[in-house]
Design an enzyme around this catalytic site. Structure first.
Site, PDB file in Angstrom:
ATOM      1  N   ASP A  66     -19.046 -37.829  -9.893  1.00 52.39           N
ATOM      2  CA  ASP A  66     -19.276 -36.840  -8.837  1.00 52.39           C
ATOM      3  C   ASP A  66     -19.065 -37.389  -7.427  1.00 52.39           C
ATOM      4  O   ASP A  66     -19.203 -36.658  -6.453  1.00 52.39           O
ATOM      5  CB  ASP A  66     -20.683 -36.237  -8.956  1.00 52.39           C
ATOM      6  CG  ASP A  66     -21.791 -37.236  -8.658  1.00 52.39           C
ATOM      7  OD1 ASP A  66     -21.491 -38.421  -8.423  1.00 52.39           O
ATOM      8  OD2 ASP A  66     -22.967 -36.832  -8.663  1.00 52.39           O
ATOM      9  N   TYR A  92     -16.518 -46.313  -2.112  1.00 53.55           N
ATOM     10  CA  TYR A  92     -16.749 -47.555  -2.847  1.00 53.55           C
ATOM     11  C   TYR A  92     -15.713 -48.624  -2.543  1.00 53.55           C
ATOM     12  O   TYR A  92     -15.906 -49.794  -2.885  1.00 53.55           O
ATOM     13  CB  TYR A  92     -16.772 -47.270  -4.354  1.00 53.55           C
ATOM     14  CG  TYR A  92     -18.069 -46.678  -4.834  1.00 53.55           C
ATOM     15  CD1 TYR A  92     -19.084 -47.472  -5.353  1.00 53.55           C
ATOM     16  CD2 TYR A  92     -18.299 -45.304  -4.754  1.00 53.55           C
ATOM     17  CE1 TYR A  92     -20.278 -46.935  -5.791  1.00 53.55           C
ATOM     18  CE2 TYR A  92     -19.488 -44.749  -5.188  1.00 53.55           C
ATOM     19  CZ  TYR A  92     -20.476 -45.572  -5.706  1.00 53.55           C
ATOM     20  OH  TYR A  92     -21.659 -45.024  -6.130  1.00 53.55           O
TER      21      TYR A  92
END
Length: 447
Positions: free
Chosen positions: A172, A270
């Site tokens: 998600d 990330y």
């Protein structure tokens, strides 16, 4: 003619995310009717708290729903249409070690990235396979929607070792970022966005973003990214105002610097762990990591709310709320069940979706989803910079899975050595030896 109702098992019934997912299933009942929900967990004590609170909520808000919870796989997985899997093998106690052991050696510790992600992956593969095998034994026509981390390693393990399974691996995080980009552009619902995206899980880039009329939103989003990263994407007033933990404030703000490395694309947050690992180590507290933040925050909040509901015997006035990110899971289940042919970002075998990249890599790309599964949307060729980064990272993920399957110390050492987050083979070996000691009983024996 009434829609068919579906039976859903939530694997990870004791998770702090489970109440939010269960409530979202109720909110979306008109679109995706569910008449039976089962919680399954192998930790009976933890699940009991979450499940008893949810049972009270369901009796008050959906009295016709057939709800149960169990630690018996046959009861949990018989007669189900969908398995929603979000398990954490080793719970937060092991996540804490995943984060703190690498930091002891001067390299970053993170849930899904670098050494911490590799350690977690070595625990998760067997846990996900166990649930998948239960589903295939008791409900062979069911779909498993897996969002257990680290999704990239789990997906590669499924490709290599369970290639014919009805499992779709999802994440998600890009959805959260689309929510933020939609807010930057004054759009209420991220589902109005059309997008192109390529990468690996937690390792990707948006290349195009349009609104539903086909207007190019990239210039506006790039303006925000260059100035404040993703921080302009937060609601700051009203019912949707968001509170975020300090660690995420750093991450969403640092996206400004990640974006600057390639301002032609919009990055997944990330990527900071691979492009700025030194910054992450410098700004980390080795005594209080993200795991501690979660245990002192969401963990206490959710279990506290569950215990309060149980003590009062009512969910009225409780802190239970539907998880907005769970709409993605419901959307995906609905697309599979109702053949809606919607677009989703999925983690799938490349097989030419990225034409100049390893065809066996598990990539994250847009797909069209219907009752027969998914069809990938070709993203064409990718730039050399991203290709080089992805080739290194996908090799790490493949080596981890091979190490798990073969019980190979050598390949796991190679995986850690190849990670962009670890500067030398010596440090990789030192970290590995400490992780092996910490993960006794969780990892396969390595030789």
């Amino acid at each position: 003619m009434a829609k068919k109702s579906y039976s859903v098992t939530i694997a990870g019934g004791g998770s702090t995310f489970t109440p939010g997912i269960a409530l979202m299933l109720l909110e979306e009942h008109d679109r995706f009717p569910v008449d039976r929900v089962v919680f399954y967990d192998n930790n009976a004590e933890r699940q009991e708290i979450v499940a008893k609170a949810c049972e009270i909520y369901f009796k008050e808000n959906a009295p016709d729903l057939d709800f149960s919870y169990t630690t018996d796989p046959e009861k949990a997985f018989t007669g189900v249409d969908f398995v929603l899997a979000h398990i954490r093998v080793g719970l937060y106690a092991m996540r804490e070690l995943d984060e703190k052991i690498p930091l002891k050696h001067g390299v970053l510790g993170q849930e899904t990235c670098g050494a911490g992600g590799i350690a977690y992956g070595m625990r998760s593969i067997g846990g996900v396979f166990e649930i998948l095998d239960y589903m295939e034994k008791y409900s062979p026509n069911a779909w498993m929607l897996n969002y257990s981390n680290p999704a990239a390693i789990v997906a590669e393990a499924c490709r290599l070792l369970r290639p014919n399974s009805r499992i779709i691996n999802i994440c998600d995080m890009p959805i959260d970022l689309m929510d933020k980009m939609a807010h930057m552009c004054g759009i209420k619902d991220r589902r109005e966005l059309q997008y192109s995206y390529f990468g690996l899980n937690h390792f990707g880039w948006f290349t195009e973003i349009y609104d539903k009329e086909g207007n190019d939103l990239m210039p506006e989003i790039k303006r925000h990214m260059a100035k404040n990263g993703y921080m302009d994407g937060f609601e700051t007033a009203g019912d949707k105002a968001q509170h975020i933990d300090e660690s995420w404030v750093h991450t969403f703000g640092k996206a400004k610097d990640v974006y600057a490395v390639d301002p032609e694309t919009i990055p997944n947050t990330y990527l900071k762990y691979y492009l700025f690992p030194d910054y992450v180590v410098e700004t980390s507290n080795p005594d209080y990591t993200r795991a501690n933040e979660v245990m002192d925050g969401r963990e206490k909040k959710v279990f506290g709310a569950c215990r309060e509901i149980i003590e009062k015997g009512t969910a009225k006035g409780s802190d239970f709320e539907a998880d907005a990110h769970a709409t993605y899971i419901v959307d995906l289940a609905c697309a599979l069940a109702e053949n809606t042919l919607e677009r989703f970002l999925l983690i799938v075998p490349n097989d030419g979706a990225i034409s100049n990249f390893d065809p066996t890599a598990m990539v994250e790309v847009p797909c069209i989803v219907g009752k027969n599964g998914y069809e990938k949307i070709c993203q064409g060729q990718i730039p050399q910079f991203q290709k080089g980064m992805m080739e290194q990272q996908v090799s790490v993920e493949k080596l981890v899975v091979q190490a798990w399957a073969e019980g190979s110390y050598q390949k796991l050492w190679q995986a850690l050595t190849l990670s962009a987050t670890i500067p030398s083979a010596k440090i990789a070996k030192d970290v590995l030896d400490d992780l092996i000691e910490a993960n006794k009983g969780f990892w396969p024996e390595l030789s």
